[in-house]
Design an enzyme around this catalytic site. Structure first.
Site, PDB file in Angstrom:
ATOM      1  CD  GLU B  81      -4.686   8.643   9.400  1.00 25.55           C
ATOM      2  OE1 GLU B  81      -5.693   8.766   8.693  1.00 25.55           O
ATOM      3  OE2 GLU B  81      -3.897   7.715   9.309  1.00 25.55           O
ATOM      4  CB  CYS B 113      -6.738  12.184   4.628  1.00 22.01           C
ATOM      5  SG  CYS B 113      -5.444  10.943   4.749  1.00 22.01           S
ATOM      6  NE  ARG B 202      -4.116  -2.514  -9.354  1.00 22.97           N
ATOM      7  CZ  ARG B 202      -3.357  -1.681 -10.046  1.00 22.97           C
ATOM      8  NH1 ARG B 202      -2.105  -1.526  -9.742  1.00 22.97           N
ATOM      9  NH2 ARG B 202      -3.868  -1.004 -11.042  1.00 22.97           N
ATOM     10  CB  THR B 204      -6.761   2.616  -1.540  1.00 22.91           C
ATOM     11  OG1 THR B 204      -5.699   2.592  -2.475  1.00 22.91           O
ATOM     12  CG2 THR B 204      -6.422   1.773  -0.354  1.00 22.91           C
ATOM     13  CG  HIS B 237      -6.753  13.557   0.243  1.00 21.08           C
ATOM     14  ND1 HIS B 237      -5.879  14.099   1.152  1.00 21.08           N
ATOM     15  CD2 HIS B 237      -6.561  12.216   0.266  1.00 21.08           C
ATOM     16  CE1 HIS B 237      -5.186  13.116   1.706  1.00 21.08           C
ATOM     17  NE2 HIS B 237      -5.580  11.965   1.193  1.00 21.08           N
ATOM     18  CE  LYS B 242       1.459  10.161 -12.804  1.00 25.11           C
ATOM     19  NZ  LYS B 242       2.155   8.887 -13.019  1.00 25.11           N
ATOM     20  CG  ASN B 269      -1.307  11.688   1.991  1.00 22.73           C
ATOM     21  OD1 ASN B 269      -1.879  12.704   2.375  1.00 22.73           O
ATOM     22  ND2 ASN B 269      -1.860  10.493   2.020  1.00 22.73           N
ATOM     23  CB  SER B 299      -9.335   5.828   4.083  1.00 22.87           C
ATOM     24  OG  SER B 299      -8.468   6.065   3.013  1.00 22.87           O
TER      25      SER B 299
END
Ligand SMILES: [Zn+2]
Lengths: 138, 349
Positions: B81, B113, B202, B204, B237, B242, B269, B299
């Protein structure tokens, strides 16, 4: 640099394609059309260089032309390639103090410059120090 | 006919920015960030690096392991991207720089991604149908984030490349199955001409990352009649350190199964590079017979899941290119101001 000239030089810039004389076996980079030693006796054929070499001489640039101003201080070196030809290239990803004559380098593929924010991006060869063991600097 | 991976390679720039450096500028407690995101530091591209140069490095490393004539590559797809040009393909520059031109098809892929794994699937179909002998799929990014945004702690640079070919052409891993899960979910986006992405905060996590990652993984396990116990490694991914750990736990994978591919704590990332760099790191450490689960996430939103079985060819090919751990260990720390200059947030007037 004009777009057509950059485009014509893409094979040797991206892939280090030089020429080799089939008579005296001398390798040329950038590629030549005629061998200066053998003239008409020798024929030149394309030859891909491996990209390994060492620093023959270098200078640390503190006052740079416009396109490279944001990268000072940087190292500009003459690299002697394993196959013989010499090549002037920036040594990237290093502190100028790390570079010394005889240091082993590998040619890598980097952004050289761009023709303004709207122009084309010139990619080409730069040298990278071959570090014997991973370094961790702070 | 079966298809597999005949070569793989990665690349991560040398520069690193610690969470502490970013947190200091924005007045945030770094320990809280590190605990919350599971990220300690992230990779940053040098002044002469972009998605093209990262893709070329990764592709050349993959080519060395494949040991094939680059002119036998019939397709090159670069997923990112952060393509340096809006119009003018990254894939043509990469194809030229690896010596694959001119008899091939090439294109850039975009799907947040997961554009790199979409490229692998396209190559699989073309190899399996006999259209091409080998296909190169790259996932690479120099991820940008708005200064002060939560994304800034993780948005990093890196990439990995995979060469797909027939299983019998000395594949180092066989792809035994793939399954995708895709919906229209506006969890993260960037409009034309805008430098930084926007995200739903949040939002996402649950309906984005977890729903798609888990659905793709469950779908593939169902399709292949496998359970987490059948796998030696799993790679997800990694938008942070976390999410992949939570996804693994939810699916029933242990920490031991995901450790080899979990890179986000040390590099952040790398967007399109993330899951493929994780796969490359696992291949660096795997042995014949190992079964690997790979699940990407993009996404917008979607996930591609793959199951791979490592062959004995891994032994002879593994050491032909630098390992992911070599890139992770070879690093130089920079401060926030240098980071701003390198990512062109700070520009000389
Ligand atoms: Zn000669």
């Amino acid at each position: 640099m004009h777009v057509p000239r950059f485009w014509r030089e893409i094979p040797n810039r991206y892939n280090l394609i030089g020429t080799k004389c089939n008579h005296c076996n001398k390798v040329f980079f950038p590629p030549r059309a005629i061998c200066p030693n053998c003239r008409r006796v020798g024929n030149l054929e394309p030859c891909k260089l491996e990209g390994k070499g060492k620093v023959l001489s270098f200078t640390v640039v503190h006052v740079a032309p416009q396109d490279f101003k944001d990268q000072v201080p940087y190292v500009l070196a003459i690299i002697e390639l394993k196959e013989g030809p010499k090549l002037m290239a920036q040594v990237t990803d290093c502190d100028p103090d790390e570079v010394e004559i005889g240091a082993e380098v590998e040619i890598t593929f980097r952004r050289i410059k761009e023709d303004s924010e709207e122009g084309i991006i010139h990619y080409g060869p730069k040298a990278k120090l071959l570090r014997s063991k991973p370094s961790e600097q702070t | 006919m079966k298809v597999g991976i005949v070569g793989y390679g990665g690349y991560i720039p040398r520069y690193r920015l610690k969470v502490e450096e970013i947190a200091k500028v924005w007045g945030v407690n770094p320990r809280q960030i590190k605990r919350g995101l599971g990220v300690e530091e992230k990779s940053v591209p040098g002044p002469d690096e972009d998605t093209v140069t990262i893709s070329v490095e990764a592709a050349r490393n993959a080519l060395r392991r494949a040991g094939i004539d680059p002119r036998s590559i019939g397709a090159v797809y670069v997923g990112s991207e952060s393509h340096p040009y809006t119009v003018k393909p990254t894939a043509t520059i990469v194809s030229e720089a690896i010596g694959a031109t001119p008899e091939l098809t090439a294109a850039d892929f975009e799907f947040a991604c997961k554009a790199g794994t979409a490229g692998i699937q396209a190559c699989m179909g073309m190899v399996e149908s006999g259209m091409i002998k080998y296909g190169l799929a790259v996932g690479a990014d120099t991820a940008q984030s708005s200064p002060g945004d939560a994304l800034e702690y993780a948005a990093a640079a890196g990439g990995a490349a995979v060469i797909v070919g027939k299983a019998e052409d000395d594949a180092l891993a066989i792809i035994e199955g793939t399954y995708s899960y895709t919906t229209d979910t506006p969890d993260f986006w960037r409009r034309e001409m805008k430098p930084y992405p926007k995200h739903g905060g949040r939002f996402t996590g649950k309906p984005g990352y977890f729903k798609h990652t888990l659905s793709a993984a469950y779908g593939l396990l169902r399709q292949l009649k496998l359970t987490p116990k059948d796998f030696d490694h799993a790679v997800f991914h990694q938008p942070n350190g976390k999410f992949p750990v939570e996804a693994a736990k939810e699916l029933g994978f242990s920490m031991d199964q995901i450790r080899a591919g979990l890179l986000a704590p040390k590099i952040g990332n790398t967007y399109s590079g993330s899951s493929l760099l994780g796969l490359a790191s696992v291949l660096d450490q795997s042995k014949e017979g190992d079964r690997i689960l790979l699940v990407s996430y993009g996404s917008g939103a979607g996930s591609d899941a793959f199951s791979l079985i490592v062959t004995e060819s891994i032994e002879s090919k593994r050491d032909l290119s630098p390992k992911i751990s070599d890139f992770i260990e070879d690093k130089v720390y920079i401060d926030y101001a240098t980071y701003c200059k390198l990512t062109r947030k700070l520009v000389r007037k």
